[in-house]
Design a protein around this motif. Structure first.
Motif, PDB file in Angstrom:
ATOM      1  N   ASP A 284       5.612  27.873  16.645  1.00  0.00           N
ATOM      2  CA  ASP A 284       6.330  26.999  16.648  1.00  0.00           C
ATOM      3  C   ASP A 284       7.949  27.692  16.186  1.00  0.00           C
ATOM      4  N   ASP A 285       8.754  26.892  16.008  1.00  0.00           N
ATOM      5  CA  ASP A 285      10.002  27.597  15.541  1.00  0.00           C
ATOM      6  C   ASP A 285      10.014  28.337  14.378  1.00  0.00           C
ATOM      7  N   ALA A 286       8.808  28.197  13.298  1.00  0.00           N
ATOM      8  CA  ALA A 286       8.883  28.996  12.158  1.00  0.00           C
ATOM      9  C   ALA A 286       8.483  30.400  12.647  1.00  0.00           C
ATOM     10  N   ASP A 287       7.319  30.405  13.723  1.00  0.00           N
ATOM     11  CA  ASP A 287       7.196  31.874  14.120  1.00  0.00           C
ATOM     12  C   ASP A 287       8.318  32.484  14.813  1.00  0.00           C
ATOM     13  N   ILE A 288       9.085  31.712  15.587  1.00  0.00           N
ATOM     14  CA  ILE A 288      10.383  32.492  16.261  1.00  0.00           C
ATOM     15  C   ILE A 288      11.376  32.996  15.204  1.00  0.00           C
ATOM     16  N   ALA A 289      11.629  32.151  14.054  1.00  0.00           N
ATOM     17  CA  ALA A 289      12.453  32.320  13.081  1.00  0.00           C
ATOM     18  C   ALA A 289      11.858  33.775  12.472  1.00  0.00           C
ATOM     19  N   LYS A 290      10.707  33.803  12.255  1.00  0.00           N
ATOM     20  CA  LYS A 290      10.242  35.313  11.675  1.00  0.00           C
ATOM     21  C   LYS A 290      10.597  36.333  12.271  1.00  0.00           C
ATOM     22  N   THR A 326       7.797  32.173  24.838  1.00  0.00           N
ATOM     23  CA  THR A 326       6.808  31.601  26.240  1.00  0.00           C
ATOM     24  C   THR A 326       5.655  31.162  25.722  1.00  0.00           C
ATOM     25  N   ASN A 327       5.234  31.481  24.392  1.00  0.00           N
ATOM     26  CA  ASN A 327       3.910  30.987  24.134  1.00  0.00           C
ATOM     27  C   ASN A 327       3.911  29.733  23.069  1.00  0.00           C
ATOM     28  N   ILE A 328       4.970  28.970  23.003  1.00  0.00           N
ATOM     29  CA  ILE A 328       5.192  27.994  22.112  1.00  0.00           C
ATOM     30  C   ILE A 328       4.044  27.154  22.323  1.00  0.00           C
ATOM     31  N   THR A 329       3.551  26.431  21.075  1.00  0.00           N
ATOM     32  CA  THR A 329       2.454  25.497  21.397  1.00  0.00           C
ATOM     33  C   THR A 329       3.009  24.075  21.914  1.00  0.00           C
ATOM     34  N   PRO A 330       2.222  23.486  22.807  1.00  0.00           N
ATOM     35  CA  PRO A 330       2.785  22.172  23.299  1.00  0.00           C
ATOM     36  C   PRO A 330       2.708  21.082  22.164  1.00  0.00           C
ATOM     37  N   ASP A 331       3.812  20.318  22.263  1.00  0.00           N
ATOM     38  CA  ASP A 331       3.625  19.118  21.207  1.00  0.00           C
ATOM     39  C   ASP A 331       2.560  18.208  21.396  1.00  0.00           C
ATOM     40  N   GLN A 332       1.902  18.275  20.105  1.00  0.00           N
ATOM     41  CA  GLN A 332       0.587  17.508  20.118  1.00  0.00           C
ATOM     42  C   GLN A 332       0.756  15.919  19.571  1.00  0.00           C
ATOM     43  N   SER A 333       2.034  15.566  19.379  1.00  0.00           N
ATOM     44  CA  SER A 333       2.278  14.338  19.004  1.00  0.00           C
ATOM     45  C   SER A 333       2.125  13.027  19.907  1.00  0.00           C
ATOM     46  N   GLY A 334       2.079  13.477  21.290  1.00  0.00           N
ATOM     47  CA  GLY A 334       1.966  12.369  22.116  1.00  0.00           C
ATOM     48  C   GLY A 334       3.240  12.021  22.629  1.00  0.00           C
ATOM     49  N   GLU A 335       4.462  12.477  22.125  1.00  0.00           N
ATOM     50  CA  GLU A 335       5.829  12.129  22.402  1.00  0.00           C
ATOM     51  C   GLU A 335       6.234  13.181  23.254  1.00  0.00           C
TER      52      GLU A 335
END
Length: 338
Positions: A284-290, A326-335
């Motif tokens: 997610d964004d936290a990994d991109i930020a690192k 390009t490997n961001i995890t898809p949103d699992q919230s259902g939204e």
């Protein structure tokens, strides 16, 4: 100082050790707004904001005016604070610019309560994240704590059940320390945390230096007595993230530090995640930020970290960052994502 935009900020940098003989004496130097390397390259700098400040007043300009660039915090042991502005240069005298603790030595310095310092703002009276790190005492015989030792070739980051962390670049777990031993092994020491719900210490391993065989060792202590231990060998690939967990509840209740073989982080759908650097279950964004935080750094630069040089070209570039985005995890919230 609450009037400064960066008050109460900055990462705890962990424990540093030095070897000294009985009778050795030492002093300290601080270079505000710069580094020693930059000062050596330009020792005649006209910038008054970069003039080095010494704990020995004799080495400061107009030394008779420099009583108290360093002060002692009496109530929390061998902890000391530097004032980063020369005291005759419109200093704010807040004495919270650099806070260190030095153990195993005797230090001679005025205390913050000395009226001659002109201490302007008593930050000791407000909540401050530095204090938990520098209140250090001998472990109580009943105190639970544990060590996590990683015997290369990898880096280690440990997260506690509250999501706080400690690693080679510092951390946010009060009382935790990180150090390298004489063999280059990375060692994290962790106090037991009071956690009202079941939770886990998350131990994250990051492959470096070509990867290979490593040993992960955990030990649990009660006071100074070792009560539990486990050491297991594993293998890791370069740039690979592995994770394992230790039950905080078991550690608090029984002092046990058992862990399973480290594996790749898994998504909500239990698929392996390549770039989940913090092993929290998604990329997610936290990994991109690192990785973005060290963008444009190369081998030899202070910020460069081999682990994030995903293509191994010696620099952290946009090509490395793109592998993560390009490997961001898809949103699992259902939204629906926008």
């Amino acid at each position: 100082n609450s009037t400064e935009k960066d008050h109460n900020e900055g990462l705890y940098k962990g424990l540093k050790t030095f070897t000294m003989k009985p009778g050795d004496k030492f002093a300290t130097i601080m270079v505000p707004n710069s580094t020693l390397e930059a000062l050596l390259a330009d020792p005649e700098t006209p910038d008054a904001n970069k003039i080095p400040i010494f704990s020995l007043s004799l080495l400061n300009p107009a030394y008779d005016m420099y009583f108290g660039q360093l002060a002692k915090i009496d109530e929390i042991g061998n902890a000391f604070v530097f004032e980063d502005m020369l005291l005759d240069a419109d200093s704010d005298r807040d004495y919270n610019d650099l806070i260190v603790q030095i153990t195993g030595v005797s230090v001679y310095a005025p205390t913050l309560d000395n009226p001659e310092l002109g201490f302007s703002y008593d930050w000791r009276m407000v909540e401050n994240p530095v204090i938990p790190h520098i209140i250090v005492s001998e472990p109580d015989p009943e105190t639970l704590w544990m060590t996590v030792t990683l015997k290369s070739p990898a880096d280690i980051i440990v997260y506690d059940p509250a999501g706080r962390y400690i690693g080679k670049n510092g951390g946010t777990i009060p009382g935790a320390t990180f150090e390298f031993d004489k063999n280059g092994h990375q060692i994290v020491s962790l106090p037991a945390v009071e956690w009202t719900e079941s939770g886990y210490y998350r131990i994250v391993l990051q492959g470096i230096n070509g990867g290979g065989l490593y040993h992960l060792e955990l030990k649990g202590f009660k006071g100074k007595t070792e009560i539990s231990s486990q050491e297991t060998p594993f293998t890791i690939e370069p740039h690979q993230t592995l994770v394992t967990f230790v039950s905080a509840e078991d550690f608090l209740d029984f002092g046990t530090v058992e862990f399973d073989a480290p594996t790749a982080p898994l998504s909500f759908e239990e698929t392996s995640l390549l770039f989940d650097f913090d092993a929290d279950g998604d990329t997610d964004d936290a990994d991109i930020a690192k990785i973005s935080a060290i963008w444009n750094s190369c081998v030899g630069d202070e910020k460069y970290d081999q682990f994030y040089d995903l293509d191994g070209d010696g620099c952290i570039t946009v090509m490395d960052i793109m592998q993560v985005t390009t490997n961001i995890t898809p949103d699992q919230s259902g939204e629906d994502s926008e």
